[in-house]
Design an enzyme around this catalytic site. Structure first.
Site, PDB file in Angstrom:
ATOM      1  N   ALA A 107      40.333 -47.104 -64.338  1.00 53.90           N
ATOM      2  CA  ALA A 107      39.004 -46.698 -63.859  1.00 53.90           C
ATOM      3  C   ALA A 107      37.887 -46.903 -64.886  1.00 53.90           C
ATOM      4  O   ALA A 107      36.812 -46.333 -64.744  1.00 53.90           O
ATOM      5  CB  ALA A 107      39.061 -45.234 -63.428  1.00 53.90           C
TER       6      ALA A 107
ATOM      7  N   ASN B  89      43.583 -40.292 -67.856  1.00 52.60           N
ATOM      8  CA  ASN B  89      44.506 -41.368 -68.241  1.00 52.60           C
ATOM      9  C   ASN B  89      43.761 -42.521 -68.899  1.00 52.60           C
ATOM     10  O   ASN B  89      44.302 -43.217 -69.761  1.00 52.60           O
ATOM     11  CB  ASN B  89      45.248 -41.884 -67.004  1.00 52.60           C
ATOM     12  CG  ASN B  89      46.268 -40.882 -66.500  1.00 52.60           C
ATOM     13  OD1 ASN B  89      47.330 -40.718 -67.088  1.00 52.60           O
ATOM     14  ND2 ASN B  89      45.942 -40.190 -65.417  1.00 52.60           N
TER      15      ASN B  89
ATOM     16  N   HIS C  17      32.429 -42.938 -66.708  1.00 50.14           N
ATOM     17  CA  HIS C  17      33.104 -43.108 -68.007  1.00 50.14           C
ATOM     18  C   HIS C  17      32.254 -43.993 -68.903  1.00 50.14           C
ATOM     19  O   HIS C  17      31.889 -45.099 -68.507  1.00 50.14           O
ATOM     20  CB  HIS C  17      34.473 -43.768 -67.821  1.00 50.14           C
ATOM     21  CG  HIS C  17      35.377 -43.045 -66.880  1.00 50.14           C
ATOM     22  ND1 HIS C  17      35.983 -41.849 -67.184  1.00 50.14           N
ATOM     23  CD2 HIS C  17      35.786 -43.348 -65.627  1.00 50.14           C
ATOM     24  CE1 HIS C  17      36.733 -41.455 -66.167  1.00 50.14           C
ATOM     25  NE2 HIS C  17      36.630 -42.343 -65.208  1.00 50.14           N
TER      26      HIS C  17
HETATM   27  N1  LIG Z   1      44.999 -45.346 -65.225  1.00 47.46           N
HETATM   28  C1  LIG Z   1      43.918 -44.935 -64.569  1.00 47.46           C
HETATM   29  O1  LIG Z   1      42.801 -45.424 -64.778  1.00 47.46           O
HETATM   30  C2  LIG Z   1      44.048 -43.868 -63.547  1.00 47.46           C
HETATM   31  C3  LIG Z   1      45.248 -43.225 -63.351  1.00 47.46           C
HETATM   32  N2  LIG Z   1      45.375 -42.267 -62.384  1.00 47.46           N
HETATM   33  C4  LIG Z   1      46.675 -41.609 -62.249  1.00 47.46           C
HETATM   34  O2  LIG Z   1      47.474 -42.332 -61.313  1.00 47.46           O
HETATM   35  C5  LIG Z   1      48.419 -41.431 -60.710  1.00 47.46           C
HETATM   36  C6  LIG Z   1      48.342 -41.544 -59.180  1.00 47.46           C
HETATM   37  O3  LIG Z   1      47.049 -41.213 -58.744  1.00 47.46           O
HETATM   38  P1  LIG Z   1      46.761 -40.867 -57.200  1.00 47.46           P
HETATM   39  O4  LIG Z   1      47.373 -41.878 -56.317  1.00 47.46           O
HETATM   40  O5  LIG Z   1      45.322 -40.579 -57.081  1.00 47.46           O
HETATM   41  O6  LIG Z   1      47.563 -39.488 -57.078  1.00 47.46           O
HETATM   42  P2  LIG Z   1      47.866 -38.645 -55.754  1.00 47.46           P
HETATM   43  O7  LIG Z   1      47.979 -37.228 -56.216  1.00 47.46           O
HETATM   44  O8  LIG Z   1      46.935 -38.978 -54.670  1.00 47.46           O
HETATM   45  O9  LIG Z   1      49.317 -39.170 -55.335  1.00 47.46           O
HETATM   46  C7  LIG Z   1      50.449 -38.988 -56.135  1.00 47.46           C
HETATM   47  C8  LIG Z   1      51.689 -39.126 -55.268  1.00 47.46           C
HETATM   48  O10 LIG Z   1      52.827 -39.183 -56.125  1.00 47.46           O
HETATM   49  C9  LIG Z   1      53.828 -38.305 -55.610  1.00 47.46           C
HETATM   50  N3  LIG Z   1      54.670 -37.896 -56.727  1.00 47.46           N
HETATM   51  C10 LIG Z   1      54.417 -36.965 -57.685  1.00 47.46           C
HETATM   52  N4  LIG Z   1      55.422 -36.928 -58.576  1.00 47.46           N
HETATM   53  C11 LIG Z   1      56.335 -37.836 -58.170  1.00 47.46           C
HETATM   54  C12 LIG Z   1      57.593 -38.279 -58.685  1.00 47.46           C
HETATM   55  N5  LIG Z   1      58.124 -37.733 -59.775  1.00 47.46           N
HETATM   56  N6  LIG Z   1      58.248 -39.252 -58.022  1.00 47.46           N
HETATM   57  C13 LIG Z   1      57.730 -39.801 -56.899  1.00 47.46           C
HETATM   58  N7  LIG Z   1      56.552 -39.426 -56.360  1.00 47.46           N
HETATM   59  C14 LIG Z   1      55.858 -38.467 -56.995  1.00 47.46           C
HETATM   60  C15 LIG Z   1      53.082 -37.179 -54.914  1.00 47.46           C
HETATM   61  O11 LIG Z   1      53.879 -36.539 -53.948  1.00 47.46           O
HETATM   62  C16 LIG Z   1      51.898 -37.958 -54.303  1.00 47.46           C
HETATM   63  O12 LIG Z   1      52.217 -38.452 -53.017  1.00 47.46           O
HETATM   64  C17 LIG Z   1      48.058 -40.020 -61.217  1.00 47.46           C
HETATM   65  O13 LIG Z   1      48.879 -39.676 -62.314  1.00 47.46           O
HETATM   66  C18 LIG Z   1      46.625 -40.196 -61.693  1.00 47.46           C
HETATM   67  O14 LIG Z   1      46.243 -39.265 -62.664  1.00 47.46           O
HETATM   68  C19 LIG Z   1      44.323 -41.956 -61.559  1.00 47.46           C
HETATM   69  C20 LIG Z   1      43.122 -42.564 -61.738  1.00 47.46           C
HETATM   70  C21 LIG Z   1      42.863 -43.510 -62.773  1.00 47.46           C
HETATM   71  O1  LIG Z   2      39.846 -42.135 -61.829  1.00 45.70           O
HETATM   72  C1  LIG Z   2      39.194 -41.804 -62.824  1.00 45.70           C
HETATM   73  O2  LIG Z   2      37.946 -41.760 -62.851  1.00 45.70           O
HETATM   74  C2  LIG Z   2      39.891 -41.519 -64.102  1.00 45.70           C
HETATM   75  C3  LIG Z   2      41.081 -40.710 -63.956  1.00 45.70           C
HETATM   76  O3  LIG Z   2      41.234 -39.927 -63.038  1.00 45.70           O
HETATM   77  C4  LIG Z   2      42.105 -40.847 -64.987  1.00 45.70           C
HETATM   78  O4  LIG Z   2      41.901 -41.609 -65.951  1.00 45.70           O
HETATM   79  O5  LIG Z   2      43.153 -40.196 -64.866  1.00 45.70           O
END
Ligand SMILES: NC(=O)C1=CN([C@@H]2O[C@H](COP(=O)(O)OP(=O)(O)OC[C@H]3O[C@@H](n4cnc5c(N)ncnc54)[C@H](O)[C@@H]3O)[C@@H](O)[C@H]2O)C=CC1
Ligand SMILES: O=C([O-])CC(=O)C(=O)O
EC number: 1.4.1.21
Length: 256
Positions: free
Chosen positions: A121, A179, A207
């Protein structure tokens, strides 16, 4: 290439929309979630299969995209790599534990597979990486989100600084929100200075990166629309994951 999805929430949902709109040049084949209904909902959208265990997901996939949680990275990514499967990690915060990150690198090397960390992001990771060829004097990330994106409410209209410190601490205190600070730290090789602000006056996840180095200066600002199904997560994170999935098969690879 058969793609397995671990974690069927907002990011995976956006990816299935891209698949439906013909914007992905790979097929999302298998869906796994600890909440089976989430996997069922996404799999049926794109006519793919639900798998019931991480072991089955590993057995059937060539590459697994983790979009679940830091705990899922800790529990499942070692197994994925040991079994010779490539992985894309969204919950990059888990890799701020350098012992764990080194362990994953060793496993991937032994199995001759790759660990991909999408830009996510934020903006400017290519320049941050290039800047490490010279000296970095200072690097910081300021993240400003509406309270709802931080899972809180605030009285009145005043912004509130929730955190000031290093990325390694931020990813533990705000595992679902910062993250990006881990990606920035891993790209720069520095545990970056992070400030997290809840701001009731904004409606975007914002950000800002400030970097000073021997090449010059980098200032980026990304003002992100939230995912419709998860205000904590910016849409750009899923866009970035999709872009990386497409990049894997491109002949011309753009960006450092
Ligand atoms: N690298 C980046 O820039 C970003 C990373 N993220 C991260 O990406 C990840 C996913 O984000 P979203 O899709 O928005 O989350 P979300 O909360 O919408 O979906 C997560 C899904 O994973 C499932 N889950 C949780 N633990 C699990 C496990 N051990 N095994 C299998 N399934 C599991 C949940 O039941 C849910 O369906 C989060 O950790 C979030 O913080 C989010 C935004 C930016
Ligand atoms: O999606 C975003 O803006 C950033 C975020 O949640 C993350 O880095 O975990």
């Amino acid at each position: 290439m058969k793609i397995g999805i671990m974690g069927c929430g907002s990011i995976a949902n956006t990816l299935t929309n891209f698949q439906l709109n013909g914007k992905l040049n790979v097929k999302l084949s298998y869906f796994y979630d600890i909440n089976r209904n989430n996997a069922i909902n996404l799999a049926k959208k794109v006519d793919a299969e639900v798998v019931d265990t991480i072991e089955e997901l590993i057995e059937r996939s060539d590459l697994i995209l983790e979009a679940a949680a830091q705990s899922a990275v800790r529990n499942s990514v070692p197994k994925i790599l040991e079994n010779g499967v490539n992985v894309i990690i969204m919950s990059v915060g888990a890799l701020m534990d350098s012992e764990f990150k080194n362990h994953l690198e060793r496993l991937a090397d032994e199995s001759n597979v790759k660990i991909y960390l999408p830009t996510g992001a934020i903006t400017g990771i290519d320049t941050v990486k290039a800047s490490t060829m010279g000296e970095i004097e200072s690097i910081s990330l300021t993240t400003r989100k509406p309270p709802v994106s931080l899972g809180m409410t605030l009285e009145g209209n005043e912004e509130k600084v929730l955190f000031e410190g290093k990325a390694s601490e931020a990813v533990n205190k705000f595992p679902k929100n910062i993250n990006v600070s881990s990606t920035l730290s891993l790209a720069s090789g520095i545990d970056v200075d992070v400030k997290i602000i809840a701001d009731p006056k904004i409606d975007k996840n914002t950000h800002e990166i400030h970097l000073k180095g021997s090449f010059g200066e980098l200032i980026t600002r990304t003002a992100n629309v939230s995912s419709p199904d998860n205000p904590k997560t910016s849409m750009l994170a899923a866009f970035s994951a999709a872009c990386l999935l497409n990049k894997l098969s491109k002949t011309i690879q753009i960006g450092s």
